[in-house]
Write a protein that holds these residues in place. Sequence first.
Motif, PDB file in Angstrom:
ATOM      1  N   ALA A  20      29.873  74.360  58.626  1.00 43.32           N
ATOM      2  CA  ALA A  20      28.968  73.211  58.652  1.00 43.32           C
ATOM      3  C   ALA A  20      29.388  72.246  59.762  1.00 43.32           C
ATOM      4  O   ALA A  20      30.579  72.091  60.058  1.00 43.32           O
ATOM      5  CB  ALA A  20      28.975  72.501  57.308  1.00 43.32           C
ATOM      6  N   LEU A  21      28.415  71.576  60.365  1.00 43.35           N
ATOM      7  CA  LEU A  21      28.709  70.598  61.403  1.00 43.35           C
ATOM      8  C   LEU A  21      29.123  69.269  60.784  1.00 43.35           C
ATOM      9  O   LEU A  21      28.513  68.803  59.818  1.00 43.35           O
ATOM     10  CB  LEU A  21      27.486  70.381  62.291  1.00 43.35           C
ATOM     11  N   VAL A  22      30.154  68.667  61.353  1.00 42.90           N
ATOM     12  CA  VAL A  22      30.643  67.378  60.873  1.00 42.90           C
ATOM     13  C   VAL A  22      30.840  66.451  62.066  1.00 42.90           C
ATOM     14  O   VAL A  22      31.172  66.889  63.174  1.00 42.90           O
ATOM     15  CB  VAL A  22      31.976  67.520  60.096  1.00 42.90           C
ATOM     16  N   LEU A  23      30.624  65.154  61.844  1.00 39.41           N
ATOM     17  CA  LEU A  23      30.860  64.158  62.882  1.00 39.41           C
ATOM     18  C   LEU A  23      32.227  63.521  62.690  1.00 39.41           C
ATOM     19  O   LEU A  23      32.762  63.484  61.579  1.00 39.41           O
ATOM     20  CB  LEU A  23      29.774  63.081  62.842  1.00 39.41           C
ATOM     21  N   ASN A  24      32.777  63.020  63.766  1.00 39.51           N
ATOM     22  CA  ASN A  24      34.084  62.368  63.750  1.00 39.51           C
ATOM     23  C   ASN A  24      34.022  61.103  62.890  1.00 39.51           C
ATOM     24  O   ASN A  24      33.299  60.159  63.216  1.00 39.51           O
ATOM     25  CB  ASN A  24      34.497  62.027  65.174  1.00 39.51           C
ATOM     26  N   GLU A  25      34.775  61.080  61.795  1.00 37.97           N
ATOM     27  CA  GLU A  25      34.746  59.943  60.868  1.00 37.97           C
ATOM     28  C   GLU A  25      35.383  58.689  61.444  1.00 37.97           C
ATOM     29  O   GLU A  25      35.209  57.607  60.889  1.00 37.97           O
ATOM     30  CB  GLU A  25      35.441  60.323  59.560  1.00 37.97           C
ATOM     31  N   GLU A  26      36.118  58.821  62.536  1.00 45.25           N
ATOM     32  CA  GLU A  26      36.658  57.636  63.198  1.00 45.25           C
ATOM     33  C   GLU A  26      35.569  56.909  63.989  1.00 45.25           C
ATOM     34  O   GLU A  26      35.743  55.756  64.376  1.00 45.25           O
ATOM     35  CB  GLU A  26      37.798  58.046  64.147  1.00 45.25           C
TER      36      GLU A  26
ATOM     37  N   PRO B  30      35.519  68.850  70.673  1.00 40.95           N
ATOM     38  CA  PRO B  30      35.602  68.392  69.277  1.00 40.95           C
ATOM     39  C   PRO B  30      35.705  66.876  69.124  1.00 40.95           C
ATOM     40  O   PRO B  30      35.881  66.390  68.020  1.00 40.95           O
ATOM     41  CB  PRO B  30      36.894  69.048  68.803  1.00 40.95           C
ATOM     42  N   ALA B  31      35.614  66.116  70.223  1.00 43.61           N
ATOM     43  CA  ALA B  31      35.852  64.673  70.137  1.00 43.61           C
ATOM     44  C   ALA B  31      34.841  63.968  69.236  1.00 43.61           C
ATOM     45  O   ALA B  31      35.194  63.028  68.512  1.00 43.61           O
ATOM     46  CB  ALA B  31      35.811  64.055  71.534  1.00 43.61           C
ATOM     47  N   PHE B  32      33.584  64.420  69.271  1.00 45.02           N
ATOM     48  CA  PHE B  32      32.533  63.744  68.509  1.00 45.02           C
ATOM     49  C   PHE B  32      31.972  64.596  67.367  1.00 45.02           C
ATOM     50  O   PHE B  32      31.576  64.066  66.329  1.00 45.02           O
ATOM     51  CB  PHE B  32      31.389  63.339  69.440  1.00 45.02           C
ATOM     52  N   ILE B  33      31.896  65.894  67.566  1.00 45.33           N
ATOM     53  CA  ILE B  33      31.309  66.790  66.583  1.00 45.33           C
ATOM     54  C   ILE B  33      32.134  68.070  66.499  1.00 45.33           C
ATOM     55  O   ILE B  33      32.711  68.503  67.501  1.00 45.33           O
ATOM     56  CB  ILE B  33      29.831  67.098  66.952  1.00 45.33           C
ATOM     57  N   ALA B  34      32.200  68.644  65.303  1.00 43.35           N
ATOM     58  CA  ALA B  34      33.004  69.856  65.112  1.00 43.35           C
ATOM     59  C   ALA B  34      32.417  70.667  63.954  1.00 43.35           C
ATOM     60  O   ALA B  34      31.402  70.286  63.358  1.00 43.35           O
ATOM     61  CB  ALA B  34      34.460  69.483  64.824  1.00 43.35           C
TER      62      ALA B  34
ATOM     63  N   ASN C 280      25.373  73.632  76.024  1.00 40.27           N
ATOM     64  CA  ASN C 280      25.894  72.548  76.859  1.00 40.27           C
ATOM     65  C   ASN C 280      26.198  71.302  76.030  1.00 40.27           C
ATOM     66  O   ASN C 280      27.187  70.602  76.275  1.00 40.27           O
ATOM     67  CB  ASN C 280      24.879  72.191  77.946  1.00 40.27           C
ATOM     68  N   PHE C 281      25.339  71.025  75.058  1.00 38.19           N
ATOM     69  CA  PHE C 281      25.560  69.896  74.158  1.00 38.19           C
ATOM     70  C   PHE C 281      26.899  70.061  73.437  1.00 38.19           C
ATOM     71  O   PHE C 281      27.710  69.124  73.377  1.00 38.19           O
ATOM     72  CB  PHE C 281      24.410  69.816  73.139  1.00 38.19           C
ATOM     73  N   TRP C 282      27.128  71.246  72.909  1.00 38.34           N
ATOM     74  CA  TRP C 282      28.357  71.494  72.154  1.00 38.34           C
ATOM     75  C   TRP C 282      29.591  71.360  73.038  1.00 38.34           C
ATOM     76  O   TRP C 282      30.578  70.724  72.649  1.00 38.34           O
ATOM     77  CB  TRP C 282      28.308  72.883  71.516  1.00 38.34           C
ATOM     78  N   SER C 283      29.518  71.916  74.232  1.00 39.65           N
ATOM     79  CA  SER C 283      30.691  71.867  75.119  1.00 39.65           C
ATOM     80  C   SER C 283      30.965  70.442  75.607  1.00 39.65           C
ATOM     81  O   SER C 283      32.107  70.095  75.920  1.00 39.65           O
ATOM     82  CB  SER C 283      30.483  72.809  76.311  1.00 39.65           C
ATOM     83  N   SER C 284      29.914  69.607  75.655  1.00 41.21           N
ATOM     84  CA  SER C 284      30.092  68.224  76.119  1.00 41.21           C
ATOM     85  C   SER C 284      30.701  67.318  75.055  1.00 41.21           C
ATOM     86  O   SER C 284      31.376  66.332  75.387  1.00 41.21           O
ATOM     87  CB  SER C 284      28.739  67.631  76.543  1.00 41.21           C
ATOM     88  N   LEU C 285      30.485  67.633  73.780  1.00 45.77           N
ATOM     89  CA  LEU C 285      30.824  66.696  72.709  1.00 45.77           C
ATOM     90  C   LEU C 285      31.858  67.195  71.703  1.00 45.77           C
ATOM     91  O   LEU C 285      32.393  66.398  70.929  1.00 45.77           O
ATOM     92  CB  LEU C 285      29.548  66.301  71.965  1.00 45.77           C
TER      93      LEU C 285
ATOM     94  N   MET D 226      23.118  63.795  76.468  1.00 45.34           N
ATOM     95  CA  MET D 226      23.874  64.306  75.320  1.00 45.34           C
ATOM     96  C   MET D 226      24.197  63.182  74.330  1.00 45.34           C
ATOM     97  O   MET D 226      24.258  63.404  73.117  1.00 45.34           O
ATOM     98  CB  MET D 226      25.171  64.974  75.792  1.00 45.34           C
ATOM     99  N   ILE D 227      24.395  61.980  74.850  1.00 48.67           N
ATOM    100  CA  ILE D 227      24.643  60.828  73.977  1.00 48.67           C
ATOM    101  C   ILE D 227      23.421  60.568  73.102  1.00 48.67           C
ATOM    102  O   ILE D 227      23.540  60.334  71.886  1.00 48.67           O
ATOM    103  CB  ILE D 227      24.983  59.579  74.808  1.00 48.67           C
TER     104      ILE D 227
END
Length: 299
Positions: free
Chosen positions: A146-152, A136-140, A129-134, A85-86
């Motif tokens: 629209a999909l967005v990545l964590n800006e932190e 909202p910590a990494f992707i939301a 499975n990808f979505w549940s693994s990542l 998933m990484i």
Amino acid sequence: MKSEPETMCGYDLHGEYLVQYRTGEVVPYSIVAIPYGSIIETPDARERKNRYWQEREERTRKVRSNDPFTFIKKELSFKGVPPAMITRLIYLSTYMQYDGNKLMLSTRKAMTRKDLASVLGISPRNAVNFWSSLSPAFIAEDSTGALVLNEEIFKRGRRGRGDRTPCERIFQNGVRRLYEAANGKYHKQMGYLFELLPYINIEYNVLCWNPYEKDIHNIRPLSLADFCELIEYGHENIDKLKNIYSGIRFPVGDHQELFCKLVYDGIHSKKAKICINPRILYSGTRPKRSEVLELFFND
């Protein structure tokens, strides 16, 4: 014809005036008292300096457009995230919009959850499975879906002047070619290396215990055995892992390059040092990047 004297200022003194060598322009001058060690900037010097910065900005712009990259936070923990998933997350980061955190399929079309399976080349079930693994910590998802990545964690575009967060650059072209060449294979093994971002040396891309050390003679590399300890991989399968990494390649122009290079004496594989191809990710100075490529990856 009078030869131009050796001087740093580019002017010759004639009575009450200075003559500019390059143009012949006559300009007035004044005499001032200043402390030793002071720096005086002539109009010519200022012009040269401005021209230098303009040319440097132009070179930077060309590099950015020819080899686009996304920043990823270096001191990052993927604890609990499956390695495959990484790898998929790293690949998705190459779709990040410039100066924004939205994932884009094209200039105007944003990526949504229903696009994940086709973009990642995985089954709908694995996309779930990808979505549940990542998330909202990494992707939301944003308010529009629209999909967005964590800006932190991720950033594409210019970083703020005061931003000193250690980051790696993820290069779009290299990562996409690597991911597509793998054709669904080795996502787990690639993820093991992406998982160890905090251990990648900032100048030489070697996995080591002191990643911010810039003197190559003082770097303390991780061995393949150390690597297995960190990713909790059984030593009994170390040769299998070595063989997999020796076969993960991607196209670069008219040749193939390895994703990572294992350097050892050919006998004691547990002592192998690991270097990641800087076409995939790199955080140091570009000349050093070229040195790493020439030393390890340009056969």
